[in-house]
Design a protein around this motif. Structure first.
Motif, PDB file in Angstrom:
ATOM      1  N   GLN A 275       1.686 -38.527 -44.053  1.00  0.00           N
ATOM      2  CA  GLN A 275       2.852 -38.118 -43.263  1.00  0.00           C
ATOM      3  C   GLN A 275       4.022 -37.608 -44.104  1.00  0.00           C
ATOM      4  OE1 GLN A 275       3.653 -40.782 -39.602  1.00  0.00           O
ATOM      5  NE2 GLN A 275       2.581 -42.097 -41.045  1.00  0.00           N
ATOM      6  N   PRO A 276       4.509 -38.392 -45.094  1.00  0.00           N
ATOM      7  CA  PRO A 276       5.695 -37.923 -45.837  1.00  0.00           C
ATOM      8  C   PRO A 276       5.448 -36.634 -46.610  1.00  0.00           C
ATOM      9  CG  PRO A 276       4.741 -39.883 -46.875  1.00  0.00           C
ATOM     10  CD  PRO A 276       4.062 -39.718 -45.556  1.00  0.00           C
ATOM     11  N   GLN A 304      -3.012 -27.523 -37.782  1.00  0.00           N
ATOM     12  CA  GLN A 304      -3.043 -28.979 -37.653  1.00  0.00           C
ATOM     13  C   GLN A 304      -1.866 -29.628 -38.363  1.00  0.00           C
ATOM     14  OE1 GLN A 304      -6.970 -29.251 -39.338  1.00  0.00           O
ATOM     15  NE2 GLN A 304      -7.959 -29.536 -37.337  1.00  0.00           N
ATOM     16  N   LEU A 305      -1.470 -29.079 -39.496  1.00  0.00           N
ATOM     17  CA  LEU A 305      -0.304 -29.600 -40.208  1.00  0.00           C
ATOM     18  C   LEU A 305       0.965 -29.428 -39.379  1.00  0.00           C
ATOM     19  CD1 LEU A 305      -1.210 -28.132 -43.696  1.00  0.00           C
ATOM     20  CD2 LEU A 305      -1.034 -30.567 -43.200  1.00  0.00           C
ATOM     21  N   GLU A 306       1.091 -28.258 -38.749  1.00  0.00           N
ATOM     22  CA  GLU A 306       2.272 -28.000 -37.924  1.00  0.00           C
ATOM     23  C   GLU A 306       2.271 -28.900 -36.688  1.00  0.00           C
ATOM     24  OE1 GLU A 306       5.884 -26.611 -37.070  1.00  0.00           O
ATOM     25  OE2 GLU A 306       4.733 -26.218 -38.900  1.00  0.00           O
ATOM     26  N   GLU A 307       1.099 -29.162 -36.149  1.00  0.00           N
ATOM     27  CA  GLU A 307       0.993 -30.049 -34.991  1.00  0.00           C
ATOM     28  C   GLU A 307       1.511 -31.449 -35.315  1.00  0.00           C
ATOM     29  OE1 GLU A 307      -2.564 -32.361 -32.635  1.00  0.00           O
ATOM     30  OE2 GLU A 307      -2.910 -30.247 -33.148  1.00  0.00           O
ATOM     31  N   LEU A 308       1.190 -31.945 -36.509  1.00  0.00           N
ATOM     32  CA  LEU A 308       1.653 -33.279 -36.899  1.00  0.00           C
ATOM     33  C   LEU A 308       3.172 -33.302 -37.076  1.00  0.00           C
ATOM     34  CD1 LEU A 308       1.094 -36.182 -37.696  1.00  0.00           C
ATOM     35  CD2 LEU A 308       0.618 -35.406 -40.016  1.00  0.00           C
ATOM     36  N   ARG A 309       3.752 -32.211 -37.560  1.00  0.00           N
ATOM     37  CA  ARG A 309       5.205 -32.173 -37.728  1.00  0.00           C
ATOM     38  C   ARG A 309       5.918 -32.172 -36.379  1.00  0.00           C
ATOM     39  NH1 ARG A 309       3.796 -27.783 -41.338  1.00  0.00           N
ATOM     40  NH2 ARG A 309       3.558 -28.565 -43.475  1.00  0.00           N
ATOM     41  N   VAL A 310       5.314 -31.489 -35.393  1.00  0.00           N
ATOM     42  CA  VAL A 310       5.943 -31.374 -34.079  1.00  0.00           C
ATOM     43  C   VAL A 310       5.681 -32.606 -33.223  1.00  0.00           C
ATOM     44  CG1 VAL A 310       5.986 -30.035 -31.947  1.00  0.00           C
ATOM     45  CG2 VAL A 310       5.817 -28.864 -34.153  1.00  0.00           C
TER      46      VAL A 310
END
Length: 399
Positions: A275-276, A304-310
């Motif tokens: 996460q960080p 997928q990376l952008e999905e986790l940020r949002v």
């Protein structure tokens, strides 16, 4: 004339030319991208101020963790260590945290510091003491920990020196799952804010058939060896792809369930720890967290990376890992599978996993194309052979 006479040494022995100084700044990051390894890049930083200013522009970074440090190594009491060993690999797996790798820039001199005992064998032969920290004690600010005179820093802190990472690969020293010698267990999982899919390949034993020879074709023109070479499933003449009754009675099914749950826990624990890094490096296009054993691979692409940020992940209440959603699973099994290079998998099992909601809403891709690309050869061929057999469907609740 006087100037020439006053400097005869420089005419006879001219100063050496640093060819790197002749390269433009736009070209050097391309060279550093070929290096990739974060420790080697750290050493480049102490070569010159110019290198130090250009290394943070590297887009391709590889972080290799050399060893695992247990929080029990820092404790004066060994009783907790004994309890940890008795708890088994699954209990230890739930406690895995990405602790630290040695900070390569500001503390490069620590690369030559003394080595310390670790619970996993150190795989890197360099005198660098990269490490993972295991246990609740590793969850400290910025992931910094002092042990044996060496300060360890988390990957998050080390990677802050890089501003433009696009491709990041983190390699653990070994897989988290303790399996017996000769047993095959591999998994690959894709995550966004939660699990997108997971593929697990296992076998009770892996042997090499040294006597494997090209079989003669029968009267009907059927050549078993050619069938193997074409990636098709071959077995005994009475094998119709069904799971034998003994699979349910001798613990075979129970073992596969343990493999599946263990692999999902390992994947979700790895995902939680990223996460960080994902939050700080918004330029990332690809992130891979693997291990040197090739046991498990967690992959995330740009979407997928952008999905986790949002959409923040849902954490498990029981441990530091991502909550695994309700799942639909398909299982293929073969009592014995012979691969083209003579490798024989006994009790070969392939499990394809998707979240229940995703399975209902998204169109399934072809099993052969999706699953066969999950593993390197010869195990990609094994996946192709297994999906041609009878499919068994299972469901699993969220955990």
């Amino acid at each position: 004339m006087s100037s020439l006479r006053s400097d005869p040494v420089h005419r006879i022995h001219p100063e050496p030319i640093d060819h790197f100084d002749r390269l433009p700044d736009s070209l050097l990051p391309l060279v550093f991208n070929k290096i990739g390894d974060v420790k080697a890049l750290g050493r480049c930083c102490v070569v010159s101020r110019r290198f130090r200013s250009l290394v943070p522009q590297v887009e391709n970074v590889v972080v290799r963790v050399d060893c695992v440090i247990s929080d029990d190594d820092c404790s004066p009491s060994s009783s907790s260590y004994d309890k940890s060993r008795a708890a088994g690999p699954i209990s230890n797996l739930l406690r895995i945290l990405l602790g630290g790798i040695v900070k390569p820039f500001q503390a490069l001199v620590q690369f030559f510091g003394p080595k310390r005992p670790v619970i996993n064998e150190t795989l890197n032969t360099h005198p660098v003491s990269s490490s993972l920290s295991v246990g609740p004690g590793a969850d400290v600010n910025d992931g910094e920990m002092e042990q044996g005179g060496v300060t360890h820093h988390s990957p998050t802190q080390v990677l802050r020196n890089f501003n433009e990472i696009r491709f990041l690969r983190i390699e653990l020293p070994s897989g988290e799952l303790g399996i017996d010698d000769g047993v095959l267990l591999k998994w690959r999982a894709d995550f966004g804010s939660t699990l997108d899919n997971c593929v697990i390949l296992g076998a009770a034993s892996v042997t090499k058939n040294v006597n494997l020879q090209v079989a003669e074709c029968g009267n009907n023109g059927f050549c078993p060896s050619n069938n193997i070479a074409n990636g098709l499933n071959v077995g005994n003449g009475d094998d119709n792809g069904s799971i034998p009754e003994s699979f349910y009675t001798n613990g075979g099914l129970k073992l596969r369930v343990v493999w599946t749950i263990s692999s999902l826990i390992a994947a979700s624990a790895r995902h939680y720890l990223l996460q960080p890094i994902i939050a700080e490096h918004k330029t990332l296009d690809s992130l891979v967290l693997t291990d040197s054993d090739g046991q498990g691979v967690l992959c995330m692409n740009r979407d997928q990376l952008e999905e986790l940020r949002v959409k923040p992940l849902s954490a498990s209440s029981a441990s530091k890992r991502t909550l695994v959603p309700a799942l639909n699973m398909r299982l293929w099994y073969a009592p014995q599978l012979e691969l083209p290079d003579g490798i024989v998998l006994k009790g070969a099992t392939l499990v394809a996993i998707r979240p229940s909601e995703q399975s209902a809403s998204k169109k399934e891709v072809s099993d052969a194309s999706w699953l066969s690309t999950a593993f390197e050869e010869p195990y990609g061929t094994a996946a192709k052979m297994l999906v041609k057999r009878r499919t068994y469907c299972l469901e699993m609740n969220s955990f």
